[in-house]
Scaffold this motif. Structure first.
Motif, PDB file in Angstrom:
ATOM      1  N   LEU A 438      11.879  32.205  60.648  1.00 47.38           N
ATOM      2  CA  LEU A 438      12.238  32.265  59.233  1.00 47.38           C
ATOM      3  C   LEU A 438      11.406  33.316  58.502  1.00 47.38           C
ATOM      4  O   LEU A 438      11.933  34.085  57.689  1.00 47.38           O
ATOM      5  CB  LEU A 438      12.043  30.893  58.579  1.00 47.38           C
ATOM      6  N   THR A 439      10.126  33.361  58.788  1.00 48.06           N
ATOM      7  CA  THR A 439       9.270  34.380  58.160  1.00 48.06           C
ATOM      8  C   THR A 439       9.723  35.772  58.574  1.00 48.06           C
ATOM      9  O   THR A 439       9.735  36.710  57.759  1.00 48.06           O
ATOM     10  CB  THR A 439       7.798  34.155  58.552  1.00 48.06           C
ATOM     11  N   ALA A 440      10.092  35.942  59.834  1.00 48.30           N
ATOM     12  CA  ALA A 440      10.586  37.236  60.319  1.00 48.30           C
ATOM     13  C   ALA A 440      11.857  37.627  59.588  1.00 48.30           C
ATOM     14  O   ALA A 440      12.047  38.796  59.211  1.00 48.30           O
ATOM     15  CB  ALA A 440      10.833  37.170  61.823  1.00 48.30           C
ATOM     16  N   THR A 441      12.720  36.659  59.359  1.00 44.74           N
ATOM     17  CA  THR A 441      13.962  36.924  58.618  1.00 44.74           C
ATOM     18  C   THR A 441      13.656  37.415  57.209  1.00 44.74           C
ATOM     19  O   THR A 441      14.290  38.359  56.701  1.00 44.74           O
ATOM     20  CB  THR A 441      14.826  35.648  58.539  1.00 44.74           C
ATOM     21  N   ALA A 442      12.669  36.769  56.570  1.00 46.01           N
ATOM     22  CA  ALA A 442      12.290  37.157  55.211  1.00 46.01           C
ATOM     23  C   ALA A 442      11.786  38.598  55.169  1.00 46.01           C
ATOM     24  O   ALA A 442      12.182  39.385  54.294  1.00 46.01           O
ATOM     25  CB  ALA A 442      11.210  36.210  54.684  1.00 46.01           C
ATOM     26  N   PHE A 443      10.951  38.977  56.103  1.00 45.19           N
ATOM     27  CA  PHE A 443      10.418  40.335  56.132  1.00 45.19           C
ATOM     28  C   PHE A 443      11.509  41.351  56.495  1.00 45.19           C
ATOM     29  O   PHE A 443      11.530  42.467  55.964  1.00 45.19           O
ATOM     30  CB  PHE A 443       9.264  40.433  57.135  1.00 45.19           C
TER      31      PHE A 443
END
Length: 562
Positions: A438-443
């Motif tokens: 999810l954090t990777a998606t945000a970035f």
């Protein structure tokens, strides 16, 4: 060094072979089930949630962590804030002279015992200690080895401790907390970080005060030492020994599990997914490479660990924070809205299960668990610092929760909240299990393919966490089994085996148990630190007095030359 590495590889090969075979899902599941059957009671006990109502429960260990942090904040008169500027000065080396040789030796009882010839000399640490001041008839530069005990600098000790706390919790844990508690969890996460600064100050001051220093200069420190020696001074030797042994057992278990296997497992999973590797052996081979790299570092002890972490931690944290700043700059119009959601959610709940209390629990839990303030682990790394004043390192240590939680965790939260406005990839109140993704998606929404960089960051975070936790576990191992080359080698071999095993098999209950052991460290540590708070206050007063002596000398020199 090469001979030692070859010996280690020869010894661990049979276990590594077993780890490879254990990749078969059926065997892994069997191991996990057996482990759960024997250790489930311990995990449930440590993470037992006290039911305050039908809607929310609070883990008792969280109450101990935050309760202790609040007590230390009040007892030390908001040292979290009043000591912040001093901490920066200490890390920059502004008081290095008095920490090496003692303020009274350099400046006398009143700070004016030595003749001051020139203000420039007085204000220049190199000139004032080399050319002007003498200590017992010697120039300080010639007695450098006779100065403060310790093995690493303030900055190295700080980065070594940060390397163990800054990691997957900052990337994945924050995303999970937001999914459960919503944006408001960020506010309480920051509160936990600010309160945790006082806990870190107290435990790390004690770590330096009660450390053991071997004849060769090697430092042995941490809660097991201040629990035994400190409580012994208070006529509670029996209690101190019991708490010290318990802490040592817990820190060893934590080093093998949460500080090792979990890190290797998550790093391997990210690497395998990014590389698109197929086959059951990918994790095993990744673990072999990681174990070899870890071996090169941990064989050198805390000095080697510190020399590596002082480069890795600023680098990886810098890249991560820089990327977050870029995303915030691109989406600057949403920053105000993001903070609005954070504050509104912090005190209203925004429909999250459990309402206000539910949001508060998620934020505080993530903040406390991320920076490990009160756990006592960081005191082991900080105890190796070079200084005559224990409180100097305690003051430096309070920066750790600030960097870990207030800065890095908050950056992650802001990126997720802001990018989620348009992308809508996260539904608040619905728990997720894959936080890194999810954090990777945000970035990736702003910086395409940043997930590649994030994978590298995850691997570096995992690597630095493993090498620091190897030192933590080693200190507990030495305390229980003695200080010798053979005992050291046994621990290091076991640690390296667990690196490969962690990367090769599914962990499940093994990780639950290891996490429980890490937070079980809270119990003996908080008990000891609370009982020893008067000692911490005494050390703080001594250090502030040393700073005052130096300041008075500089001020007097300025007035004499005016």
């Amino acid at each position: 060094m090469k001979r030692t590495l070859l010996s280690l590889l020869a010894l661990i090969t049979p276990i590594l072979t077993f780890a490879q075979e254990a990749k078969e899902p059926t065997l892994s599941e069997k191991i996990d089930q057996v482990f759960s059957d024997y250790t489930g009671w311990f995990v449930q006990g440590i993470f037992y949630e006290i039911p305050f109502s039908e809607q929310f429960q609070i883990p008792w260990v969280l109450i101990v962590l935050i309760g202790g942090a609040l007590y230390f904040t009040i007892y030390f008169k908001l040292i979290n804030f009043t000591g912040f500027v001093t901490a920066i000065k200490v890390v920059r080396g502004q008081y290095e002279d008095i920490e090496k040789h003692g303020a009274k030796a350099l400046y006398g009882e009143d700070g004016l015992a030595h003749e001051i010839d020139d203000l420039e000399e007085l204000e220049n640490p190199e000139i004032s200690t080399k050319d002007r001041v003498t200590v017992d008839g010697d120039l300080p530069d010639t007695i450098r080895d006779e100065g403060a005990d310790g093995e690493v600098s303030h900055f190295q000790a700080l980065t070594a401790a940060l390397s163990a706390t800054v990691g997957l919790g900052n990337i994945a844990g924050v995303a999970v907390a937001l999914s459960i508690g919503g944006p408001g969890a960020t506010f309480w996460m920051i509160v936990a970080g600010l309160l945790g600064m006082a806990s870190k100050f107290a435990e790390c001051t004690l770590g330096v005060k009660y450390r053991d220093v071997g004849e060769d200069g090697t430092v042995y420190g941490g809660p097991m030492y201040y629990l035994k020696k400190g409580l012994g001074e208070k006529n509670m030797a029996g209690l101190g020994k019991v708490l010290a042994v318990l802490f040592s057992i817990f820190v060893i278990g934590g080093s093998f599990g949460g500080g090792n296997m979990f890190q290797a497992n998550q790093a391997a999973a990210q690497f395998v997914e990014l590389a698109g590797l197929q086959g059951g052996n990918a994790g095993f081979y990744f673990g072999l490479v990681m174990a070899a790299l870890v071996a090169v570092v941990i064989i050198g002890g805390i000095k080697r660990i510190a020399s590596v972490t002082e480069k890795i931690v600023p680098f990886m944290a810098g890249i991560y924070v820089l990327a977050a700043i870029v995303i915030l700059a691109v989406n600057y119009k949403y920053i105000g809205d993001a903070f609005g959601l954070i504050f509104e959610g912090a005190f209203s709940g925004l429909g999250i299960a459990g309402g206000l209390i539910g949001v508060m629990i998620q934020g505080i839990r993530r903040g406390a668990f991320s920076n490990e303030a009160g756990v006592g682990s960081a005191a082991i790394a900080h105890s190796a610092v070079k200084t005559k004043y224990p409180a100097s390192e305690g003051i430096v240590a309070l920066l750790e929760p600030f960097v870990d939680t207030v800065v890095i965790c908050t950056m992650t939260a802001l990126v997720i909240i802001i990018t989620n406005f348009e992308a809508g990839f996260l539904e608040y109140g619905t728990e997720i299990t894959e936080g890194v993704e999810l954090t990777a998606t945000a970035f990736d929404t702003v910086i395409p393919k940043f997930s590649i960089v994030l994978t590298i960051a995850v691997i570096l975070f995992a690597f630095s966490t493993m090498i620091s936790w190897s030192y933590y576990g080693m200190q507990g191992w030495k305390f229980l089994f003695g200080k010798g080359k053979i005992t050291d080698l046994i621990y290091k071999i076991l640690f390296l085996c667990f690196v490969v095993i962690g990367a090769s098999i599914s962990l499940g209950s093994v990780i639950d148990f290891s996490d429980a052991m890490i937070f079980a460290m809270v119990v003996p540590n908080i008990i000891g630190v609370i009982l020893l708070t008067p000692k911490v206050r005494s050390e703080l007063n001594k250090y502030y007095e040393a700073i005052r002596l130096k300041k008075d000398a500089i001020d007097e020199g300025a007035s004499d030359l005016s």
